[in-house]
Design an enzyme around this catalytic site. Sequence first.
Site, PDB file in Angstrom:
ATOM      1  N   ARG A  93     -29.623  -2.277 -19.027  1.00  0.00           N
ATOM      2  CA  ARG A  93     -30.017  -2.318 -20.325  1.00  0.00           C
ATOM      3  C   ARG A  93     -29.070  -3.252 -21.220  1.00  0.00           C
ATOM      4  O   ARG A  93     -29.293  -3.917 -21.878  1.00  0.00           O
ATOM      5  CB  ARG A  93     -30.475  -1.387 -20.954  1.00  0.00           C
ATOM      6  CG  ARG A  93     -31.918  -0.784 -20.444  1.00  0.00           C
ATOM      7  CD  ARG A  93     -32.372   0.459 -21.098  1.00  0.00           C
ATOM      8  NE  ARG A  93     -33.504   0.855 -20.038  1.00  0.00           N
ATOM      9  CZ  ARG A  93     -34.092   1.983 -20.141  1.00  0.00           C
ATOM     10  NH1 ARG A  93     -33.691   3.064 -20.874  1.00  0.00           N
ATOM     11  NH2 ARG A  93     -35.219   2.150 -19.537  1.00  0.00           N
ATOM     12  N   TYR A 148     -38.339  -6.131 -17.428  1.00  0.00           N
ATOM     13  CA  TYR A 148     -37.709  -5.186 -16.480  1.00  0.00           C
ATOM     14  C   TYR A 148     -36.413  -4.270 -17.197  1.00  0.00           C
ATOM     15  O   TYR A 148     -36.282  -4.516 -18.640  1.00  0.00           O
ATOM     16  CB  TYR A 148     -37.108  -5.942 -15.238  1.00  0.00           C
ATOM     17  CG  TYR A 148     -36.484  -7.449 -15.171  1.00  0.00           C
ATOM     18  CD1 TYR A 148     -35.538  -7.501 -16.498  1.00  0.00           C
ATOM     19  CD2 TYR A 148     -35.915  -7.769 -14.055  1.00  0.00           C
ATOM     20  CE1 TYR A 148     -34.729  -8.542 -16.322  1.00  0.00           C
ATOM     21  CE2 TYR A 148     -35.016  -8.824 -14.204  1.00  0.00           C
ATOM     22  CZ  TYR A 148     -34.640  -9.330 -15.028  1.00  0.00           C
ATOM     23  OH  TYR A 148     -33.567 -10.368 -15.188  1.00  0.00           O
ATOM     24  N   GLU A 149     -35.791  -3.522 -16.422  1.00  0.00           N
ATOM     25  CA  GLU A 149     -34.851  -2.483 -17.090  1.00  0.00           C
ATOM     26  C   GLU A 149     -35.410  -1.475 -18.269  1.00  0.00           C
ATOM     27  O   GLU A 149     -35.019  -1.236 -18.933  1.00  0.00           O
ATOM     28  CB  GLU A 149     -33.582  -3.306 -17.660  1.00  0.00           C
ATOM     29  CG  GLU A 149     -32.933  -4.131 -16.711  1.00  0.00           C
ATOM     30  CD  GLU A 149     -32.215  -3.526 -15.780  1.00  0.00           C
ATOM     31  OE1 GLU A 149     -31.702  -2.258 -15.752  1.00  0.00           O
ATOM     32  OE2 GLU A 149     -31.549  -4.319 -14.753  1.00  0.00           O
ATOM     33  N   GLY A 150     -37.013  -1.381 -17.640  1.00  0.00           N
ATOM     34  CA  GLY A 150     -37.681  -0.624 -18.623  1.00  0.00           C
ATOM     35  C   GLY A 150     -38.299  -1.623 -19.751  1.00  0.00           C
ATOM     36  O   GLY A 150     -37.466  -2.291 -20.464  1.00  0.00           O
TER      37      GLY A 150
END
Lengths: 615, 260
Positions: free
Chosen positions: A291, A428-430
């Site tokens: 992140r 993406y990445e949460g």
Amino acid sequence: MGTPAVKVREGTPPADAPETEAPAGAKGSGGFLTSPVSAAGVFVREMFTPDQLDFADTARKFVDTEVLPRLDEIEHKKTVTVGDAEMLLVVQILKKSGELGLLGAEVPEEYGGLGLDKITGMLIAESMSGCPSFSTTVGAHAGIGTMPIVIFGNEEQKQRYLPLLASAEIVSCYALTEPGSGSDALSGKTRAVLNADGTHYAITGEKMFITNGAWADIGIVFAGIDGKYSAFIVDLRSPGVSRGAEEKKMGLHGSSTTSLTFDGTLVPRENLLGKPGDAATIALNILNLGRMKLGFGSLGTCKFAIDRTVAYGRERRQFGRPIIEFDMQKGKLGTMVARTYAVDALGYRVVGAIDAEIAKLPKGEGYQQAVAGVLRNFALEASILKIAGSETLHDVLDSAVKMHGGYGFVEEYHVERLARDNVIDMIYEGTNDINRMVIVDSLVRAIYGGVIGSREYMEQVDSALRTGRLEIPAVDGPLGQEVARVAAAKRAVAFAVNEMILNCGTDIKNEQQVMQAIADALIALYGMESTLARALAGRARPIPAAIARLIVHEGSQAIARLTAEVLSHVVTGGRLPAKLARLDALNRQHGAVVDTMALRTRIADSVIEAGKYNL
Amino acid sequence: MNLVVCLKQVFSTEAKIRISPDGRAVSDEGVEWVMSPYDEYALEEAIRIKEATGAGTIIAISIGPDRCTPMLRSALALGADRALHLKDPMFDSVDALGVARALAAAIRRNPCDMVLFGRMGVGMDQGVIPAMVAELLGAPMAGLVVKITVDAEKVRCVREIDGGSEVVEMALPAVVTAQKGLNEPRIANLKGIMAAKKKPLDLLTAADLGLAAPDLQDVRLVHESYELPAPRTAARLLQGDPADTARQLVQILRNEAKVI
């Protein structure tokens, strides 16, 4: 390293931290909410060492000479012949970047890397930007595809894989997501079963949306062992692995995104990463790093897009003048620059604080686990950085496209492609929604766990608001008004957080709109405080000071609105008018008349004159 | 083969050029300094020669104030073995000949087979120092070189000349200046950047080089004044029928531009 010129004292609760200590906000977990506003101990990019600048220079030159001239070929997945092997151009470029050492910055020296700190790793990520298909290929390999082995691998695994990964002799990927398991990342159905001899696990299941899926040699693959979700290093060339077709995506056309299917794929037992059941620890820590890297990549692309827009706007003439000279364009440019500066300030503040914590850890046994512990403490700040970076980039690109007029809609001028490529940054990445919940969840845990000593602070804020004696003394010196405004904004956010906790209790999880508003208030607060700290650390030179004024003003307004919204929802019965009035009084007292238009023009003028983002 | 590369720090090509208030210098306020692009070719060539011959050392030399240090570190990161930084308040007021004397003195103390320069420092574009250094060292020189082949005793250079190329052969030691096209400079490797910290970077004063005040105060070239080119004014579109616009044009050329 410059000592900040201005020591800011607020004089109201809580008491100032001891002078020798970095403020409590420097330890993560949202501690900034309850710490005094201070530039002390805040890392800013003006503190980079000559070496760090040289590393960044290498990264930028590599992108300028090897990647940007070939963007079209990368976008169309061109293949090249190297020796007698055929490979994709983007993979060849990845390997070249490995030869320069750009992929091993955070790999320890004893395993073929450079063992550099996180600041340098993030600066390199920032510098390898403006080419998202390539950057995401790098990130999947060197970030989430390599770091699990750096942090959680055993000695044998590190010796075996890290040198090959640092040089990109082999390419890695990270396989967590499944068709039925996205945001609920640890609910995957992929299974790993130990064979009768106890030598191999047989992995069966399907992974989805895997970056580098088409060409990765190995993958960090998550699968359950008797219900314990675990991570493995899997050789993707082994039997029983099949790769799906390339997804037809909105952007990132030059990167590979496929599914990976495992049908009883045999993985040697020694390729289990950590212990059975370690998936949560591994996945979440690695996501924190990912992140932050994403935030820094977004930061670099913001600057790239600003440079393109300034260059275009100076060249393109309408009505007899370069279009960048028109006032409305300057207003937009001023906002783009100020918000980019803010992401820069908050990003390096986070990673600087992380490095300061890591530097205190004893080397040797358990060092990497302790590093993971530090990363975990900064989950809240990592999520802020991810959201602030990706959404600032979204807004910057939205303006950049429009400021290119019709040319913003065609491929040739870069911003069209960047605008499509940026969308995934918010997913993406949460997803950014999930990250907003991480922010509030982490804060509530830190408060309940007593990690950030907030109860006393909250009570003081509450009682001061109730009695109306919340006096934030005027601060002398440059940006004194902004220091007071940030201090007031902290109290407003703290007040709203306290009301949320008191009124929602454990029901918070069902009040996602409240979580969203609190998260947005925290993002605004962290951004304005970091911007102010960076401007103060630089002795409040005119342009950074103008940026700080603008960002603090806009942040204060957003916080006033968001906190009032939260109160209006969570405070029930007849108590609401009194509480709203207290919040209003706080916001009014520290409101200010700011000529935001003049500030934007001034910021824009300085960048137009320089011809590029130069802060 | 031992090689010396002389490097000059110049304004970044993106720098905005401003004249100092007294009109006698170009202001360096807020300017970003870089290695002169032609010097990058010279350094790259030295590194390639060393890689090909597998032996010898490369010494990078620059003359100037403290700001030269990062450039010399970059040279070490790219592959130079040692750096010499010639720094002395006495160097501040010298002309090109004074710079050449200082460089030649440093090179004499570090005997080498070849001295490489960029063909000129970008910005001032004088390009006189390599020839002066060659003269002071009593060495042959080839300028504007686009290809270099060395053996133990001599160097063959392909020079760019008007409408073609010329091949010259010189006995070593010799001086060579690099032209664009000689090579494609590499990007510093991250390990090289780390290793550069451990390589020697020595400061040398005029006294260290055995230079006395008379050598350096012999200033023969003085920069009188600088002027920026006149700013381009916006184009004017003349309106009217052809006869009318022709009349207007003649008026403008005669009365405003005063060219007819």
